[in-house]
Design an enzyme around this catalytic site. Structure first.
Site, PDB file in Angstrom:
ATOM      1  N   ASP A 388      -0.006   2.104   3.274  1.00 29.13           N
ATOM      2  CA  ASP A 388      -0.914   2.048   2.111  1.00 29.13           C
ATOM      3  C   ASP A 388      -1.739   1.113   2.527  1.00 29.13           C
ATOM      4  OD1 ASP A 388      -2.181   2.704  -0.174  1.00 29.13           O
ATOM      5  OD2 ASP A 388      -0.422   2.499  -1.394  1.00 29.13           O
ATOM      6  N   GLU A 443      -3.025  10.032  -9.635  1.00 27.52           N
ATOM      7  CA  GLU A 443      -2.643   8.914 -10.366  1.00 27.52           C
ATOM      8  C   GLU A 443      -3.722   8.151 -10.875  1.00 27.52           C
ATOM      9  OE1 GLU A 443      -1.505   5.514  -7.418  1.00 27.52           O
ATOM     10  OE2 GLU A 443      -1.994   6.955  -5.769  1.00 27.52           O
TER      11      GLU A 443
END
Length: 624
Positions: A388, A443
């Site tokens: 990430d 999200e």
């Protein structure tokens, strides 16, 4: 096991000398002479500048658009002289680990145009055409120096409908509808879709590596032209250079949606043995439990138990599992000995569940860190990594991608990139890449119904997309009034690792959704667009063996949608999952292939279904 068979079916060499120097226009057509797009390259006799035009069925898709590149040694956007051409037909058969279909055949014609510019500089322009696209790239010889920019651009008909997302470094923005000329001045992601009289055209990029810099689109309101801008002002090059492909996926809406053109343009797999690469759905616990779940062995064991009961092959442990200062000192080189992940892996292995773990880019951004982390994760038995926060498409970051892709393949680790670029052919070359974020996903709190209905025609065309559907417990999702629509996203959006983002409690409260998600296949054999228009609705069918899974999303008020069942002839049982007055309901319906399926959908909602061959007495497409 993936394989590649590449053959050149026909090759013809044309050497054109000074006597033909007045030639100013050439065409490149795909292997099917009466269908697909046609590219026309034109060299202006006065300026020596190149333009490329694309048409389909005699109608304009892209108007004459600038083609050119500038290096520190020469400006190769004008003053060019034609030297000759080299034509060939390319056929490549390969097998994908993920995506819209496993077995693929790419057929393309290729023409290499040779030019000479000022100062005796050389430029080869390579143009490819297939039945679903046109692409070109620049080939520069050694000694050309660093690249200072491109003059490449795409000029659309001014009134062409356009679905664009504002550019950001992680490609996570909403798609909105404009026209080509009226879109606001700004920078847009290089995944822009246009509707023209000649069909749809999706701008894309392929074969992007650390030898270059990623592209974005630059637009001035009032003009229909979208220029290519590079992340880096100077792209370093110390040898021969082949730039990424500037690609246009072209055709009617089903052709564009089902296309694998960006993968077809990419280099063949660099992973010889792919037997360890196993896609499949995962229980992703971040939206289910957040950081506390990442720091708790007992919570993660509970998720493993739940995944095992559902038949889901993976659990993804997100942030927090290695950042708890109360458990260990991360500056201690032996801190891994204190981790509970090996115990979780052993626990999961006994239940036939694999563990994947989140890790921050900053902990893998040097060779020394990769040598510390990746062998350790492999030794523990971890199956994959979710990396990430790269948050860059610079040449330096793309060089990092080159290294991490080699290293994860060597250590048999599946990869899911978040905070990242988008696939751009990477999944063909590196088949352990299961998915990439590069999307305004579940999200986020900014999604709209229109965005949900644009993604199957824009971002997800290019490659696997980790949208993370299934978060029934989140009231802010744009289809919050339609649990059936949320179930349908698990089919509508393709991802090699389909990270299911709900809580176990939310699944148990919706047994029909849970049963559907238990049957989501690891891979798809074929994909078909049944109905839709970008930003309004989308219904896709994806085949696994003899069954078709169907997902649909719609914008606007509640209504009955008419969906053509574009499957093979014969009778089909379509086992629908719909929104009812008190929750999800099943509605088995028998329909002939080619007929229209009437489906009631909630406001800004959708549906899910499984279709199987009907026989007398059959009432469900479920498999025990």
């Amino acid at each position: 096991m993936a394989f590649l068979l590449c053959g050149v079916l026909a090759m013809t060499l044309f050497i054109t000398g000074p006597a033909q120097a007045k030639d100013s226009a050439w065409t490149v057509r795909g292997p099917s002479p009466h269908s697909g797009p046609l590219a026309q390259l034109r060299l202006d006799g006065a300026s020596g500048a190149l333009t490329l035009q694309v048409s389909r069925g005699g109608r304009t898709v892209v108007e004459p658009s600038p083609v050119g590149i500038v290096t520190e040694r020469a400006d190769l956007s004008h003053g060019l002289r034609y030297l000759g051409r080299h034509d060939r037909t390319v056929v490549e058969r390969y097998r994908s680990t993920v995506g819209k279909q496993r077995s693929r055949t790419a057929r393309m014609t290729e023409t290499r145009f040779r030019f000479r510019g000022g100062g005796n500089a050389r430029l080869d322009l390579v143009v490819r055409a297939s039945d679903d696209g046109v692409a070109y790239r620049y080939d520069l010889p050694s000694g050309s120096g660093d690249v200072l920019g491109e003059t490449s651009a795409f000029t659309l008909p001014p009134d062409a409908a356009a679905w664009l997302g504002d550019y950001r470094k992680d490609n996570e923005n909403l798609f909105k509808e404009y026209t080509a000329a009226t879109a606001p001045t700004g920078e847009y992601m290089a995944q822009a879709l246009f509707e023209t009289a000649g069909g749809y055209a999706l701008i894309a990029e392929s074969d992007l590596t650390g030898r270059y810099s990623a592209a974005r689109l630059i637009h001035q309101q009032g003009l229909p032209t979208y220029r290519i801008g590079l992340w880096d002002e100077r792209v370093e090059s110390d040898g021969p250079l082949s730039t990424p492909w500037r690609a246009l996926i072209v055709g009617d809406l089903p052709t564009v949606t089902q296309s694998t053109f960006t993968d077809d343009l990419a280099p063949a797999s660099r992973v010889a043995d792919t037997s360890w690469i196993r896609p499949g759905p995962a229980l992703w616990t971040w939206l289910a439990g957040g950081k506390p779940a990442g720091q708790s062995l007992s919570m993660q064991q509970g998720y493993v138990d739940y995944a095992a009961q559902r038949g889901w092959p993976y659990v993804v442990v997100d942030a927090g599992w290695y950042f708890d200062p109360d458990q260990w000192d991360v500056t201690d080189p032996d801190w891994q000995r204190n981790s509970w992940i090996p115990r979780l892996v052993d626990y999961a292995r006994e239940r036939h569940v694999g563990i994947q773990v989140w890790i921050h880019h900053r902990d893998l951004d040097t060779a020394e860190e990769r040598e510390q982390w990746l062998p350790t994760l492999e030794r523990w038995g971890v199956k994959g990594v979710k990396i990430d926060f790269m948050d860059s498409e610079s040449q330096e970051t793309l060089r990092w991608y080159d290294e991490i892709l080699k290293d994860t393949a060597a250590h048999h680790l599946l990869v899911n990139f978040h905070g990242s670029t988008i696939p751009k052919g990477i999944q063909r070359t590196w088949p352990q890449v299961m998915s990439m974020e590069g999307v305004n996903g579940e999200e986020k709190r900014t999604n709209t119904p229109q965005h949900l209905a644009a993604l199957p025609f824009t971002r997800n065309v290019i490659g696997s997309m980790d949208f993370t559907p299934g978060a029934f417990h989140r009231p802010q999702r744009p289809n919050a009034a339609s649990d059936a629509g949320e179930v349908g996203l698990s089919v509508l959006y393709e991802s090699g690792i389909q990270n299911l983002a709900g809580t176990p409690e939310s699944y148990d409260a919706r047994p029909l959704a849970r049963r559907f998600l238990e049957q989501i296949p690891a891979t798809w054999d074929r994909t078909r667009l049944l109905a839709g228009r970008p930003g309004e609705s989308a219904v896709l069918a994806r085949a696994s063996g003899s069954r078709w899974f169907i997902g649909g999303t719609f914008t606007g008020p509640a209504h009955t949608a008419e969906v053509p069942l574009r499957l093979e002839p014969g009778r089909w049982l379509v086992d629908l999952v719909l929104d009812g007055p008190d929750g999800l309901v099943r509605k088995p319906t028998v329909v002939r292939g080619g007929q229209t399926l009437s489906v009631p959908v909630a406001a800004d909602g959708g549906f899910a279904a499984i279709a199987c061959r009907w026989r007398p007495g059959l009432s469900t497409c479920d498999r025990a």
